[in-house]
Scaffold this active site. Structure first.
Site, PDB file in Angstrom:
ATOM      1  NE  ARG A 107     -16.662  -2.576  -0.639  1.00 26.17           N
ATOM      2  CZ  ARG A 107     -15.368  -2.390  -0.838  1.00 26.17           C
ATOM      3  NH1 ARG A 107     -14.804  -2.814  -1.957  1.00 26.17           N
ATOM      4  NH2 ARG A 107     -14.643  -1.745   0.050  1.00 26.17           N
ATOM      5  NE  ARG A 146     -14.313  -3.379   3.825  1.00 28.43           N
ATOM      6  CZ  ARG A 146     -13.275  -3.260   3.001  1.00 28.43           C
ATOM      7  NH1 ARG A 146     -13.161  -4.077   1.974  1.00 28.43           N
ATOM      8  NH2 ARG A 146     -12.375  -2.330   3.174  1.00 28.43           N
ATOM      9  NE  ARG A 202      -4.530  -0.133   0.964  1.00 31.57           N
ATOM     10  CZ  ARG A 202      -5.431  -1.113   1.103  1.00 31.57           C
ATOM     11  NH1 ARG A 202      -5.144  -2.349   0.841  1.00 31.57           N
ATOM     12  NH2 ARG A 202      -6.646  -0.834   1.518  1.00 31.57           N
TER      13      ARG A 202
HETATM   14  P1  AMP Z   1      -8.957  -3.407   1.983  1.00 35.38           P
HETATM   15  O1  AMP Z   1      -9.799  -4.575   2.354  1.00 35.38           O
HETATM   16  O2  AMP Z   1      -7.791  -3.783   1.101  1.00 35.38           O
HETATM   17  O3  AMP Z   1      -9.764  -2.262   1.432  1.00 35.38           O
HETATM   18  O4  AMP Z   1      -8.282  -2.871   3.341  1.00 35.38           O
HETATM   19  C1  AMP Z   1      -9.085  -2.388   4.395  1.00 35.38           C
HETATM   20  C2  AMP Z   1      -8.217  -1.699   5.427  1.00 35.38           C
HETATM   21  O5  AMP Z   1      -7.261  -2.638   5.963  1.00 35.38           O
HETATM   22  C3  AMP Z   1      -7.374  -0.540   4.924  1.00 35.38           C
HETATM   23  O6  AMP Z   1      -8.113   0.663   4.862  1.00 35.38           O
HETATM   24  C4  AMP Z   1      -6.264  -0.508   5.986  1.00 35.38           C
HETATM   25  O7  AMP Z   1      -6.722   0.063   7.195  1.00 35.38           O
HETATM   26  C5  AMP Z   1      -6.028  -1.994   6.246  1.00 35.38           C
HETATM   27  N1  AMP Z   1      -5.015  -2.522   5.311  1.00 35.38           N
HETATM   28  C6  AMP Z   1      -5.215  -3.429   4.318  1.00 35.38           C
HETATM   29  N2  AMP Z   1      -4.087  -3.684   3.663  1.00 35.38           N
HETATM   30  C7  AMP Z   1      -3.121  -2.916   4.245  1.00 35.38           C
HETATM   31  C8  AMP Z   1      -1.737  -2.724   4.004  1.00 35.38           C
HETATM   32  N3  AMP Z   1      -1.094  -3.350   3.008  1.00 35.38           N
HETATM   33  N4  AMP Z   1      -1.070  -1.857   4.811  1.00 35.38           N
HETATM   34  C9  AMP Z   1      -1.684  -1.217   5.815  1.00 35.38           C
HETATM   35  N5  AMP Z   1      -3.001  -1.333   6.071  1.00 35.38           N
HETATM   36  C10 AMP Z   1      -3.721  -2.182   5.311  1.00 35.38           C
END
Ligand code: AMP
Length: 206
Positions: free
Chosen positions: A122, A153, A88
């Site tokens: 969503r 979510r 990220r």
């Molecule tokens: P996502 O499901 O990929 O949209 O991720 C949801 C949340 O999980 C993000 O907004 C972050 O708070 C955390 N998160 C997911 N992947 C990462 C990552 N690679 N680094 C840091 N935080 C993460």
């Protein structure tokens, strides 16, 4: 095949990652999903990251990198991986390059103006983890695929979405240049129907 899916929140990364892993038989590694499972099960990791995740910010790099390294060391990753939501930022990308660099990075390009609508509508399945939109399924609480309960979510609300978009623009989008410089980036048009985005991805993966 070691694949990264890049894209803004709501770009359809999770949906496309599931389709890719099914077709190419790769492990689907979603850091967001790992964190959500830990929060649901109230593990020490879940307790640690809950607040930051609910606010739309990124979890700490050292923690996230350790989790990914540990996951990539498992037997099922010997033949490759499908990373969804990692890296990220540049720190994470550099750590991955030192550990197990990707072969290809697919960037799902979407119109930032449409993201809020995509995310706020969503609905996610609590069981099969499928992702749907109220534009297509209406206000049902039942998963059209497996019949389990659909949930919203915690971070899929208008206020948190703005923060997540900021984080994406400031921290994640520089990865587009990073992987372009390595000749690994391929962009697909994420503003199309799910099947059309997937067809583009399949073409890219050859
Ligand atoms: P996502 O499901 O990929 O949209 O991720 C949801 C949340 O999980 C993000 O907004 C972050 O708070 C955390 N998160 C997911 N992947 C990462 C990552 N690679 N680094 C840091 N935080 C993460």
């Amino acid at each position: 095949m070691k694949i990264i899916l890049l894209g803004a929140p709501g770009s359809g990364k999770g949906t496309q990652a599931s389709l890719i892993t099914e077709k190419y038989n790769l492990p689907h590694i979603s850091t967001g999903e790992i964190f959500r499972e830990n929060i649901k099960n109230q593990t020490p990791l879940g307790v640690k990251v809950k607040e930051v995740m609910d606010s739309g910010n990124l979890c700490p790099d050292d923690l996230t990198i350790e989790i990914v390294k540990d996951r990539l060391s498992k037997e099922d990753c010997k033949g490759g991986y499908m990373l969804d939501g990692f890296p990220r930022n540049l720190t994470q990308a550099k750590a991955l390059d030192e550990f197990l660099a990707p072969d290809i990075v697919i960037n799902i390009d979407v119109d930032i103006k449409k993201i809020e609508h995509r995310i706020v509508g969503r609905r996610s399945c609590s069981k099969c983890k499928g992702s749907f939109h109220t534009d297509f399924i209406g206000n049902t609480e039942i998963c059209p695929d497996c019949g389990a309960k659909l949930v919203i979510r915690k971070d899929d609300n208008a206020q948190t979405v703005r923060e997540r978009i900021n984080v994406y623009q400031n921290q994640t989008s520089p990865l587009i240049d990073y992987y372009t410089a390595q000749n690994k980036l391929c962009s697909v048009n994420g503003n199309q129907e799910i099947d059309d985005v997937f067809s583009e991805i399949v073409k890219v993966l050859g």
